[in-house]
Design a protein around this motif. Sequence first.
Motif, PDB file in Angstrom:
ATOM      1  N   CYS A  15      29.874  36.522  33.407  1.00 36.60           N
ATOM      2  CA  CYS A  15      30.556  35.775  34.382  1.00 36.60           C
ATOM      3  C   CYS A  15      31.446  34.609  33.604  1.00 36.60           C
ATOM      4  O   CYS A  15      30.439  33.675  33.119  1.00 36.60           O
ATOM      5  CB  CYS A  15      29.719  35.271  35.491  1.00 36.60           C
ATOM      6  SG  CYS A  15      30.808  34.465  36.779  1.00 36.60           S
ATOM      7  N   ALA A  18      34.074  30.771  38.181  1.00 39.14           N
ATOM      8  CA  ALA A  18      33.785  31.100  39.310  1.00 39.14           C
ATOM      9  C   ALA A  18      34.283  30.025  40.269  1.00 39.14           C
ATOM     10  O   ALA A  18      34.322  28.949  39.932  1.00 39.14           O
ATOM     11  CB  ALA A  18      32.285  31.546  39.855  1.00 39.14           C
ATOM     12  N   GLU A  27      28.369  36.859  41.278  1.00 42.40           N
ATOM     13  CA  GLU A  27      28.791  37.665  40.259  1.00 42.40           C
ATOM     14  C   GLU A  27      27.951  37.998  39.059  1.00 42.40           C
ATOM     15  O   GLU A  27      27.920  39.291  38.253  1.00 42.40           O
ATOM     16  CB  GLU A  27      29.953  36.991  39.395  1.00 42.40           C
ATOM     17  CG  GLU A  27      31.226  36.845  40.192  1.00 42.40           C
ATOM     18  CD  GLU A  27      31.956  38.288  40.071  1.00 42.40           C
ATOM     19  OE1 GLU A  27      32.007  39.053  39.321  1.00 42.40           O
ATOM     20  OE2 GLU A  27      32.405  38.551  41.419  1.00 42.40           O
TER      21      GLU A  27
END
Length: 164
Positions: A15, A18, A27
Amino acid sequence: MSFSIQAGCPAVRKCESAADMADAVGEMYSSETEDAILVWNLVPVRVSYGYDLAALLDDLVPLLEEIQQAEFSGTEVFWGSDTFSAEWKIARDGDSLRIQARWHSTLGNYESLLAERGDAVVHAQVFASEWAKVLRRIVTDIDAESVQLDDDDIFLRAKALIAA
């Protein structure tokens, strides 16, 4: 002890960025990875990282900050995930917390058994340290993945909680 949490070691997916800590958690952890286990009066309740904890973080961090204040006397929190849904009334009882729970849904459908087991009573510091295990796991994984958060408020507050 009537309340504990086993944080486990969930597998982490890549990831890069975000919107916030909750989105990063959603995620990073798939639904197939290891869950955290919350033990309520000897009843184990699975709490998924990618779904449940992602939904709980925005309430969990402020709750942990609140209970650590000397003037804390009580509060209510609603855990609003489909697979970990409950209303907790938390009241200070000396150095401990008494948690009255109304369980709506859990993975494994343990709501009736949890209700039969009654209130959980746990030392306030133990309650905070049990949840800190989960936060430490998440913060460590976000740092290890170098996830860029658009809004890092809850993340920084979680880091401060586990550093204390």
